[in-house]
Structure formats: structure tokens, C-alpha cells
Design an enzyme around this catalytic site. Sequence first.
Site, PDB file in Angstrom:
ATOM      1  N   TRP A   1      35.913  33.539  33.808  1.00 22.56           N
ATOM      2  CA  TRP A   1      34.964  33.848  35.033  1.00 22.56           C
ATOM      3  C   TRP A   1      33.799  34.013  34.619  1.00 22.56           C
ATOM      4  O   TRP A   1      32.862  33.502  35.395  1.00 22.56           O
ATOM      5  CB  TRP A   1      35.841  34.868  35.840  1.00 22.56           C
ATOM      6  CG  TRP A   1      37.228  34.476  36.386  1.00 22.56           C
ATOM      7  CD1 TRP A   1      38.317  35.214  35.725  1.00 22.56           C
ATOM      8  CD2 TRP A   1      37.638  33.402  37.029  1.00 22.56           C
ATOM      9  NE1 TRP A   1      39.520  34.450  36.354  1.00 22.56           N
ATOM     10  CE2 TRP A   1      38.967  33.355  36.986  1.00 22.56           C
ATOM     11  CE3 TRP A   1      36.979  32.504  37.891  1.00 22.56           C
ATOM     12  CZ2 TRP A   1      39.794  32.476  37.870  1.00 22.56           C
ATOM     13  CZ3 TRP A   1      37.799  31.513  38.532  1.00 22.56           C
ATOM     14  CH2 TRP A   1      39.118  31.389  38.595  1.00 22.56           C
TER      15      TRP A   1
ATOM     16  N   ASP B   1      30.556  40.877  39.284  1.00 24.77           N
ATOM     17  CA  ASP B   1      32.011  40.507  39.679  1.00 24.77           C
ATOM     18  C   ASP B   1      32.998  41.209  39.670  1.00 24.77           C
ATOM     19  O   ASP B   1      33.206  41.616  38.785  1.00 24.77           O
ATOM     20  CB  ASP B   1      32.043  38.780  39.138  1.00 24.77           C
ATOM     21  CG  ASP B   1      33.646  38.227  39.523  1.00 24.77           C
ATOM     22  OD1 ASP B   1      34.126  38.969  40.591  1.00 24.77           O
ATOM     23  OD2 ASP B   1      33.894  37.525  39.113  1.00 24.77           O
TER      24      ASP B   1
ATOM     25  N   LYS C   1      42.999  40.087  45.434  1.00 24.70           N
ATOM     26  CA  LYS C   1      43.688  40.645  44.399  1.00 24.70           C
ATOM     27  C   LYS C   1      43.705  42.113  45.016  1.00 24.70           C
ATOM     28  O   LYS C   1      45.370  42.542  45.073  1.00 24.70           O
ATOM     29  CB  LYS C   1      43.311  40.720  43.098  1.00 24.70           C
ATOM     30  CG  LYS C   1      42.893  39.259  42.805  1.00 24.70           C
ATOM     31  CD  LYS C   1      41.932  39.412  41.472  1.00 24.70           C
ATOM     32  CE  LYS C   1      41.296  37.813  41.392  1.00 24.70           C
ATOM     33  NZ  LYS C   1      42.558  36.795  41.010  1.00 24.70           N
TER      34      LYS C   1
HETATM   35  C1  PLP Z   1      37.159  38.085  37.855  1.00 23.24           C
HETATM   36  C2  PLP Z   1      37.246  36.879  38.871  1.00 23.24           C
HETATM   37  N1  PLP Z   1      36.243  36.317  39.348  1.00 23.24           N
HETATM   38  C3  PLP Z   1      36.248  35.083  40.131  1.00 23.24           C
HETATM   39  C4  PLP Z   1      37.469  34.302  40.387  1.00 23.24           C
HETATM   40  C5  PLP Z   1      37.265  33.310  41.392  1.00 23.24           C
HETATM   41  O1  PLP Z   1      37.712  33.712  42.611  1.00 23.24           O
HETATM   42  P1  PLP Z   1      37.821  32.785  43.766  1.00 23.24           P
HETATM   43  O2  PLP Z   1      39.087  31.994  43.438  1.00 23.24           O
HETATM   44  O3  PLP Z   1      37.950  33.553  44.855  1.00 23.24           O
HETATM   45  O4  PLP Z   1      36.699  31.835  43.659  1.00 23.24           O
HETATM   46  C6  PLP Z   1      38.683  35.201  40.161  1.00 23.24           C
HETATM   47  C7  PLP Z   1      39.780  34.625  40.322  1.00 23.24           C
HETATM   48  O5  PLP Z   1      41.094  34.927  39.868  1.00 23.24           O
HETATM   49  C8  PLP Z   1      38.439  36.135  39.148  1.00 23.24           C
HETATM   50  O6  PLP Z   1      39.584  36.897  38.876  1.00 23.24           O
END
Ligand code: PLP
Length: 362
Positions: free
Chosen positions: A103, A173, A197
Site C-alpha cells: 500500500w 494512511d 476494516k
Molecule cells: C493500508 C491500506 N491502504 C490502502 C488500502 C486501499 O484501500 P481502498 O481499497 O479503500 O482504496 C488498503 C486496502 O486494503 C489498505 O489496507
Amino acid sequence: MAKRVFNFNPGPAALPLEVLKTIQEELLDYRGTGMSILESSHRGAEYEDINNQAMALARDLFGLGENYKVLFMTGGASTQFALVPMNFIGDGQVGAYVDTGAWSSKAIKEAEIEGKMHLAASSKSAKYAFIPKMSDIKVPGNAAYLHITTNNTIFGTQYQEFPNPGAVPLVADMSSDIASRRLDFTKFAFIYAGAQKNIGPAGVTLVLVRDDFLATGRGGLHTMFSYKTYADEKSLYNTPPCFAIYIMKLIFEWIKKQGGLAAVEKVNRAKKDTIYGMVDKHPEYFKGTVEKGSRSWMNLTFRLPSEELEKKFLSEAKASGFVGLKGHRSVGGIRVSLYNAVPLEGAQKLAEFMETFMKKNP
Ligand SMILES: Cc1ncc(COP(=O)(O)O)c(C=O)c1O
């Protein structure tokens, strides 16, 4: 009574049963309106109340003053990857990033599209098995911010302490560990999290932004790409994801009712200790994939002695009512996601299952 499994999905993930029941009760007739909140106007009094309460609850839960704006956005955390550099990297500046997994890498990719990415530290060469030491994170003077991913959902690592970049604003994030433990949230100038989550269903992204950082935002952007729009219009410039925000509000209330983040943290600690306890009791069988000091409380990753055993483990776990345990396709193995709504009993039953499985399949 509906049959419910122990849900260890990595996201979208388990929601509290109590909250699901409230949604069910209020679904057809929201508090005497004779219609569902799904059918209500986002300009109506009922929704306005939900919007205001959700913001107030967020401020309360995270211990933030009036100098923070609470924003409800769409497009998931992935859209934030693009909007953060787009809004905040000014002329002659860079966005500094710590790469701790898939991520973070995706966030970095978006800053690279802006052409202004600085890599402050990375654990990529160690297959992301640890969080870099705080002293190894190097932030240049012209950084508009330092971006970190507080919990790495795929690799199973989590920051246990945070870098202090001095005058450079800290951006995080927190998609996969928001509201799971007590933190000094005022250390962060900007926090974002997809709700799906720990704090709700997919469809809404929570953003917490400090006013002084917000004020550094670039002008001249398209209206919907500018954080200022959401802040100025209380996230009601256009139609928000009303139902998802309503559920997020219910979850904030559910957390508050338990005793806030201190209470949630206590249960989360007991849950992760239960599973890591089993991993550490039989380390030759349950092989942890990350360094102990970087272990995530939310996504616990380990391998079994062979891929065949992992397959068998997953299918027998499913048959026993434990779902969502397959590691991410990029890393394999087992991943136990222990978000807020997973009860302690789920972790205890799973630990028993792990031990029984190990004895039957030496
Ligand atoms: C730490 C983290 N950041 C970003 C994301 C991406 O999120 P989204 O699917 O809401 O764009 C995730 C998805 O699992 C994640 O775990």
C-alpha cells in the site's frame, strides 16, 4: 437466529453484530420517518444530524480539537494516494515516503506521477518484514510532508512508535488500524482511512486534517479533488455515501459505549496475544513472517511447514466456521485479521483450532 461465522476477512471485514442489528431495525423506518435512511435526502434534517454526529464522535474518539476537520470522502484510500500529493506538494517541494509494503508502494506511485517523490526509508529489500528504525527515516528540508502507512495489511507489520519529522507534517494512511488503539492523534497533520476494516463498510473514506496543514493546500484544483471543498462544505458539497457514513457513526457509538479506544485496545491486545502466543509456542510449525518488534495487531501473518498443509488448514478452518484466513495472493500463507469487531472468543477458538490442527498434522 442467523448463523454467523468467525470472520477474519482482511477487508471489507467483520462488523459488530450489535451494529448490524441496529441497521436492520432502522432499515425500513428510520426513527419514525417512514422511510429508510437509504431513501432520505442528504439535505434533510435526519441526514444532517447523522453527518454532524459522526464528525463530533470522530473528534471525541481521536481526541482532536476544533483545529481538525473531519471529512467524509469517496474513492477509497487509493484515491487519497493521489489527492495527497496533488493537494499538498507545493513548488520546489517533495512528498517524503516510507515504503513498508504494497500500500505504501501504491501511494509512492501516485507521488511519482506528480514527479515529486522522495523515498525517506524502505524495508523492501527485506521483503517488508519490518518497520524501518525511526532513526533511519531521512526527511529532506523541502518535504511538504512525511507519509507513512501505520499498519501494513498485506505483510503484517505495524508501527509501534512514530517518526518525528520536526516541522514537516506527518501524514498517515491508517486504513487498517484506525481506532484500534490509543494514539496521540495530534502528532499527525493528516490521517486517512478507508472505513471497511475497523470503522464501517466500504464506500466512505475518513479524513482527519489539521487546519494549518489544510491551509497549505494548493489552489486551482478541480472542485472534487480539493480537500478545501469537503472542509468548507462539511462533506456535503455533493451527495455523500450517506448509508456508509450512517454505519460509521453507529460504529463510533459502539466504540464509545465500550469505553472508547482504551477499551478497544485492551481487547485487541488480548486477541493478538492469543494468536501470537500460539505462534510462539510452536515456532517450528507456525512460522511468523515478520520481525517480532514490528508485528501487527491487526493482520497476523504466518506460514505452515508446507503449502499443502496451508491449503488443508484453510479448508478445515472454513469447515469449522473460521473464514477469511488466506494470506494475500502476493505473499501466501495464513493471515489472521483481528479488527475491532472480531470478538476475543474468535481469537481463542482459532488458537485452539491451530493447536489441534498441528497435533493432527505433524
Ligand atoms: C493500508 C491500506 N491502504 C490502502 C488500502 C486501499 O484501500 P481502498 O481499497 O479503500 O482504496 C488498503 C486496502 O486494503 C489498505 O489496507
